[in-house]
Design a protein around this motif. Sequence first.
Motif, PDB file in Angstrom:
ATOM      1  N   PRO A  29       2.865  49.038  46.742  1.00 15.06           N
ATOM      2  CA  PRO A  29       1.425  48.529  45.696  1.00 15.06           C
ATOM      3  C   PRO A  29       0.391  49.815  46.253  1.00 15.06           C
ATOM      4  CG  PRO A  29       2.208  47.681  47.760  1.00 15.06           C
ATOM      5  CD  PRO A  29       2.626  47.412  48.137  1.00 15.06           C
ATOM      6  N   THR A  30       0.020  49.715  44.810  1.00 18.30           N
ATOM      7  CA  THR A  30      -0.855  50.523  45.009  1.00 18.30           C
ATOM      8  C   THR A  30      -2.251  50.369  43.507  1.00 18.30           C
ATOM      9  OG1 THR A  30      -1.143  53.292  43.459  1.00 18.30           O
ATOM     10  CG2 THR A  30       0.345  51.305  42.578  1.00 18.30           C
ATOM     11  N   SER A  31      -3.655  50.960  43.597  1.00 18.93           N
ATOM     12  CA  SER A  31      -4.550  50.838  42.296  1.00 18.93           C
ATOM     13  C   SER A  31      -4.786  52.037  42.216  1.00 18.93           C
ATOM     14  CB  SER A  31      -5.739  49.699  43.035  1.00 18.93           C
ATOM     15  OG  SER A  31      -5.788  50.945  44.438  1.00 18.93           O
ATOM     16  N   VAL A  32      -3.755  53.171  41.675  1.00 16.39           N
ATOM     17  CA  VAL A  32      -4.195  53.679  41.309  1.00 16.39           C
ATOM     18  C   VAL A  32      -3.597  54.811  40.114  1.00 16.39           C
ATOM     19  CG1 VAL A  32      -3.248  56.605  42.142  1.00 16.39           C
ATOM     20  CG2 VAL A  32      -4.026  55.158  43.849  1.00 16.39           C
ATOM     21  N   GLY A  33      -4.299  54.949  39.218  1.00 19.37           N
ATOM     22  CA  GLY A  33      -4.474  54.435  37.909  1.00 19.37           C
ATOM     23  C   GLY A  33      -3.007  55.632  37.421  1.00 19.37           C
TER      24      GLY A  33
ATOM     25  N   LEU B 137       0.434  41.052  42.358  1.00 16.78           N
ATOM     26  CA  LEU B 137      -1.010  41.951  42.998  1.00 16.78           C
ATOM     27  C   LEU B 137      -0.917  41.334  44.555  1.00 16.78           C
ATOM     28  CD1 LEU B 137      -3.382  41.136  40.073  1.00 16.78           C
ATOM     29  CD2 LEU B 137      -1.954  43.146  40.352  1.00 16.78           C
ATOM     30  N   SER B 138      -1.657  42.075  45.341  1.00 13.10           N
ATOM     31  CA  SER B 138      -1.893  41.392  46.902  1.00 13.10           C
ATOM     32  C   SER B 138      -2.702  42.533  46.708  1.00 13.10           C
ATOM     33  CB  SER B 138      -0.669  42.377  47.356  1.00 13.10           C
ATOM     34  OG  SER B 138       0.162  43.157  47.397  1.00 13.10           O
ATOM     35  N   PRO B 139      -3.871  41.703  48.267  1.00 15.86           N
ATOM     36  CA  PRO B 139      -5.085  43.118  48.461  1.00 15.86           C
ATOM     37  C   PRO B 139      -5.157  44.001  48.859  1.00 15.86           C
ATOM     38  CG  PRO B 139      -4.907  40.470  49.963  1.00 15.86           C
ATOM     39  CD  PRO B 139      -3.727  41.062  49.347  1.00 15.86           C
ATOM     40  N   ALA B 140      -6.026  44.800  48.599  1.00 19.44           N
ATOM     41  CA  ALA B 140      -5.847  46.719  48.530  1.00 19.44           C
ATOM     42  C   ALA B 140      -5.655  46.769  50.105  1.00 19.44           C
ATOM     43  CB  ALA B 140      -7.654  46.664  48.688  1.00 19.44           C
ATOM     44  N   GLY B 141      -4.930  47.849  50.337  1.00 21.70           N
ATOM     45  CA  GLY B 141      -5.105  48.664  52.184  1.00 21.70           C
ATOM     46  C   GLY B 141      -4.329  47.577  53.168  1.00 21.70           C
TER      47      GLY B 141
ATOM     48  N   GLU C  81      -3.686  45.280  44.777  1.00 23.64           N
ATOM     49  CA  GLU C  81      -2.894  46.518  44.769  1.00 23.64           C
ATOM     50  C   GLU C  81      -1.788  45.601  44.398  1.00 23.64           C
ATOM     51  OE1 GLU C  81      -4.075  49.935  47.976  1.00 23.64           O
ATOM     52  OE2 GLU C  81      -1.642  48.287  48.295  1.00 23.64           O
ATOM     53  N   THR C  82      -0.961  46.357  42.842  1.00 19.16           N
ATOM     54  CA  THR C  82      -0.429  46.171  41.993  1.00 19.16           C
ATOM     55  C   THR C  82       1.062  46.802  42.637  1.00 19.16           C
ATOM     56  OG1 THR C  82       1.229  45.910  40.309  1.00 19.16           O
ATOM     57  CG2 THR C  82       0.127  47.992  40.808  1.00 19.16           C
ATOM     58  N   GLY C  83       2.106  45.624  42.960  1.00 21.88           N
ATOM     59  CA  GLY C  83       3.533  45.674  43.769  1.00 21.88           C
ATOM     60  C   GLY C  83       4.629  45.779  42.561  1.00 21.88           C
ATOM     61  N   THR C  84       3.928  46.289  40.866  1.00 23.16           N
ATOM     62  CA  THR C  84       4.819  46.024  39.938  1.00 23.16           C
ATOM     63  C   THR C  84       4.197  46.525  38.735  1.00 23.16           C
ATOM     64  OG1 THR C  84       6.604  44.393  40.596  1.00 23.16           O
ATOM     65  CG2 THR C  84       6.474  44.701  38.491  1.00 23.16           C
ATOM     66  N   VAL C  85       4.800  47.484  38.073  1.00 22.10           N
ATOM     67  CA  VAL C  85       4.537  47.702  37.466  1.00 22.10           C
ATOM     68  C   VAL C  85       5.313  48.003  35.695  1.00 22.10           C
ATOM     69  CG1 VAL C  85       3.754  50.380  35.729  1.00 22.10           C
ATOM     70  CG2 VAL C  85       3.192  49.705  37.897  1.00 22.10           C
TER      71      VAL C  85
END
Length: 417
Positions: A324-328, A358-362, A299-303
Motif C-alpha cells: 500500500p502507498t500514499s505516495v503520488g 484503502l487501509s490505515p497508513a503505516g 494508503e491505497t492497495g489498488t490504483v
Amino acid sequence: MGRGDGSGRIVSATGADDTGAGILHVDMDAFYAAVEVLHDPSLRGLPLIIGAPDGRSVVSSASYEARRYGVRSAMPVGQAIRLCPTARIVPPDFTRYRAVSERVMAIFEQVTPLVEPLSIDEAFLDVRGVRRLWGSPATIGAMVRARVRDEVGITCSVGAAATKHVAKMASTMAKPDGLLVVAEADTLGFLADKPVRAMWGVGPKTAESLESRGIRLIRDIRSTPDSALERAVGPALAMRLRDLAEGRDPRSVETSRVEKSVGHEETFEHDVSDPDALRSELLRLADRVAGRLRRAGWETGTVAIKIRFADFTTVNRSQTLPEPTSVGQRIGDVARSLFDAIDRKDPIRLVGVRAERLSPAGGALGLWDEDAEWRRVEGALDSAQARFGSGMITRARHLGAQHGRGSAPHPRAHGLD
C-alpha cells in the motif's frame, strides 16, 4: 412510484402505523441545487443544472424544475441544455456542499448516535434506542425533516421501515420533501407491487436481465424458481434478491465506515491526443488523490484509471500494488503504466485516477522504504500547500502542462467524492 422529477410522490398520512419501523433513511432533495439556492435565493424556482458551463462535462445535479424536462445526473451538460434551454448553469462548489452536509449530519447525530452516512447527502439512522427520548419512528422522522428545514434551510425526504433496504426505497418514493412509513408487518405487501428497478442495488443491466424473463415486479422474484433466477443474475445475486424480495435484510446501521475509494477526474475543454500531456495530467490527478489519502491517514492497495474517449467510450483499468502507498509519484507511475497499455490512440475527453482498497497508513512499511525520498518531497509539498494554499504550490511539470500548447489538457471538472 416516485420518480426522479418528483412526480408519483407517495407519503404517509399523519398517524400512520410505524410499528417496528426503527430504521430511517434520510436523503436530501436535489442537494447540490438546494445548496446553491440557499447561497443565492434568486435561483429559487428556476430550472438549475449543476455542472461546468462548457457543455462537455456531465450534470452533477439538477433542480426538480430542470428534472421535469428530463435532465438527469451524469447526463452530458450539452444534452441537458438541449432538453431545458432555459436552465441556469451553476458550477459546482464542493467546499460549500461539504459544509452544509456537516451541518445536516450534526443534526442526525444529535438525534441518535447510530448514524451511517452513505454519501454527502444521505444517511441511515437507527432510532430504535431513542424512542423514550424523541418518540416513535414516524415522530422522529418528522422531527428530522423539520430540523433540517428550519436549521439548515433545505428539505429532505425520509423513509422509515424495519430494514435498510425498505427504508431507502421508501425515502425515494417520498421525494421531494416527504415522509413514507412502512410498518414491519406491512413490509411484504409494500414490496409486492413495486418494480424490480426500485430495489436498492438493482441497476439497469440487472433490471433488463430480469425483465427480459418476465420478472418485472418484486412479487415475481418470489414466484420465480431458484434455477431461473440464477440464470438471470447469477447464484449470489439471485439469493440476495430473493432475501430482499421477501423482506429479509440483516444489515445493521454501521456507525464507522471505511471510505472505499478516493478519486479525481478531469474533463478537458478540448479532446486531447498528446500522450505526454495525458500522462502529465494523470500524474497531477495522482498527486491530488495521494494528498487526500495522506490527509485522511490512508494508503491505497489498488490504483485504477478511467479513460473516456471522444466518442464517449469509457475504459477502466486497475492494478493491485505489492505494498500500500500514499505516495503520488508511485500512484502516478502505476496510472501512467495502465494508460500506456491501452491499445487505442483516439482523442480523449476525460481521464481519472482512483485509489481503491484503502487501509490505515503505516501498516506495511518494511526495513527499506524505496519511496522515502518521495515521501519527504511530498510531505514538504503538503506543508507548503497547507501554508500557502493548494492552488499556489504544485509540481513544475504541472505548470508546464497547463501553460503549454493547445493540445495540453484544460481541467474543467471537480474531484469525485
